[in-house]
Design a protein around this motif. Sequence first.
Motif, short mmCIF file in Angstrom:
data_model
loop_
_atom_site.label_atom_id
_atom_site.label_comp_id
_atom_site.label_asym_id
_atom_site.label_seq_id
_atom_site.Cartn_x
_atom_site.Cartn_y
_atom_site.Cartn_z
N THR A 107 -2.09 6.90 0.88
CA THR A 107 -1.96 8.27 0.38
C THR A 107 -3.35 8.86 0.11
OG1 THR A 107 -1.88 7.63 -1.95
CG2 THR A 107 0.22 7.71 -0.72
N THR A 108 -3.38 10.16 -0.14
CA THR A 108 -4.64 10.81 -0.50
C THR A 108 -5.26 10.13 -1.71
OG1 THR A 108 -3.76 12.90 0.32
CG2 THR A 108 -5.70 13.02 -1.10
N TYR A 109 -4.45 9.89 -2.73
CA TYR A 109 -4.93 9.21 -3.94
C TYR A 109 -5.50 7.84 -3.59
CZ TYR A 109 -4.73 6.46 -8.23
OH TYR A 109 -5.03 5.63 -9.28
N GLU A 110 -4.78 7.06 -2.79
CA GLU A 110 -5.23 5.71 -2.46
C GLU A 110 -6.51 5.73 -1.63
OE1 GLU A 110 -0.83 3.53 -2.40
OE2 GLU A 110 -1.60 4.54 -0.61
N ASN A 111 -6.65 6.70 -0.72
CA ASN A 111 -7.88 6.83 0.05
C ASN A 111 -9.08 7.10 -0.86
OD1 ASN A 111 -8.04 6.88 3.21
ND2 ASN A 111 -6.00 7.69 2.72
N VAL A 112 -8.90 8.02 -1.80
CA VAL A 112 -10.01 8.38 -2.69
C VAL A 112 -10.35 7.22 -3.62
CG1 VAL A 112 -10.72 9.95 -4.55
CG2 VAL A 112 -9.53 10.84 -2.52
N ALA A 113 -9.35 6.49 -4.07
CA ALA A 113 -9.57 5.36 -4.98
C ALA A 113 -10.13 4.13 -4.29
CB ALA A 113 -8.26 5.01 -5.68
N LEU A 114 -10.10 4.09 -2.96
CA LEU A 114 -10.44 2.87 -2.24
C LEU A 114 -11.83 2.31 -2.59
CD1 LEU A 114 -9.40 0.85 -0.16
CD2 LEU A 114 -10.37 2.30 1.65
N PRO A 115 -12.90 3.12 -2.69
CA PRO A 115 -14.20 2.54 -3.05
C PRO A 115 -14.18 1.82 -4.40
CG PRO A 115 -14.49 4.75 -2.17
CD PRO A 115 -13.02 4.56 -2.39
N LEU A 116 -13.38 2.29 -5.33
CA LEU A 116 -13.30 1.65 -6.64
C LEU A 116 -12.48 0.36 -6.57
CD1 LEU A 116 -12.74 4.84 -8.83
CD2 LEU A 116 -14.89 3.74 -8.17
N ARG A 117 -11.45 0.36 -5.72
CA ARG A 117 -10.69 -0.87 -5.51
C ARG A 117 -11.58 -1.94 -4.87
NH1 ARG A 117 -5.48 0.21 -2.08
NH2 ARG A 117 -5.45 -2.06 -2.24
N VAL A 118 -12.42 -1.54 -3.91
CA VAL A 118 -13.33 -2.49 -3.25
C VAL A 118 -14.29 -3.10 -4.27
CG1 VAL A 118 -15.23 -2.66 -1.60
CG2 VAL A 118 -13.14 -1.43 -0.97
N GLN A 119 -14.66 -2.31 -5.28
CA GLN A 119 -15.54 -2.83 -6.34
C GLN A 119 -14.82 -3.83 -7.26
OE1 GLN A 119 -17.10 0.52 -8.51
NE2 GLN A 119 -18.32 1.26 -6.78
N GLY A 120 -13.49 -3.92 -7.12
CA GLY A 120 -12.73 -4.85 -7.94
C GLY A 120 -12.24 -4.28 -9.26
N ARG A 121 -12.32 -2.94 -9.42
CA ARG A 121 -11.89 -2.33 -10.67
C ARG A 121 -10.37 -2.25 -10.74
NH1 ARG A 121 -15.09 3.15 -11.83
NH2 ARG A 121 -13.41 3.22 -13.39
N ALA A 122 -9.83 -2.40 -11.94
CA ALA A 122 -8.39 -2.26 -12.16
C ALA A 122 -8.01 -0.79 -12.12
CB ALA A 122 -8.01 -2.87 -13.51
N GLU A 123 -6.82 -0.49 -11.58
CA GLU A 123 -6.41 0.90 -11.44
C GLU A 123 -6.37 1.62 -12.79
OE1 GLU A 123 -2.96 3.75 -9.48
OE2 GLU A 123 -2.58 1.60 -9.75
N THR A 124 -6.02 0.91 -13.85
CA THR A 124 -5.96 1.55 -15.16
C THR A 124 -7.31 2.10 -15.59
OG1 THR A 124 -6.25 -0.64 -16.17
CG2 THR A 124 -4.00 0.22 -15.97
N SER A 125 -8.40 1.56 -15.04
CA SER A 125 -9.74 1.99 -15.43
C SER A 125 -10.21 3.21 -14.66
CB SER A 125 -10.75 0.85 -15.23
OG SER A 125 -11.02 0.64 -13.85
N TYR A 126 -9.52 3.55 -13.55
CA TYR A 126 -10.02 4.67 -12.75
C TYR A 126 -8.97 5.73 -12.41
CZ TYR A 126 -8.14 2.05 -8.66
OH TYR A 126 -7.33 1.40 -7.75
#
Length: 231
Positions: A107-126
């Motif tokens: 999704t649009t949200y998941e695409n934008v969040a992807l760099p933060l996921r790659v960094q290993g951050r938890a979704e609750t933090s971003y």
Amino acid sequence: MGESLLSGMEEPVVRFENVGMRYGLGPEVLSDISFTIAPHSFQFLTGPSGAGKTTLLRLILLSAKPSRGLVSVFGEEVSGISSHALTGLRRRMGVVFQDFRLLDHLTTYENVALPLRVQGRAETSYRAEVVELLRWVGLGERMHVLPPLLSGGEKQRAAIARALIARPELLLADEPTGNVDPQLGRRLLRLFIELNRLGTSVLIATHDFALMDLVDARRLILGDRHLRIEE
């Protein structure tokens, strides 16, 4: 604009020395290119179509190698470094390509969040940060939509949000306002300026002189394979 008072004491974010670039056995498309990008600086890259702007951006992104000359990024001379080290350097950059490069199954949200996921951050933090940025670029109502259902302008804004979300040290943007109306283009420019104020070096490739005139920034001008600089 935006050059730190300390920038003369810091290593350039990007350094080119007498760089030439050709594809295969063809003529050089870039010749004797020399410039630096200082930390915390803001500049435009411009020139006629076919002048080599996208090639220059690819060299900075380390997705192409020069035919000759020296390219240094974040203080690392890149000609002989490992692929692992190249990946590490690229992760310090945010990039907006003309073809967007969104992942159609996210999704649009998941695409934008992807760099933060790659960094290993938890979704609750971003999550709140991603939602706020999507709302700011006018995609608050489209965050759960897959890219094939987005318009060209919406894809452009999603790609910009993805490039900005991790607050990169260097932002490279290839015609980032090319698919949006002038009012939204100015709003996106303000977002780039704010990111620069937070410390990111910004290089925007554009043909839009009206957009460039809104900012007192250095211009790197490509033409006839060579580069000239207007401070």
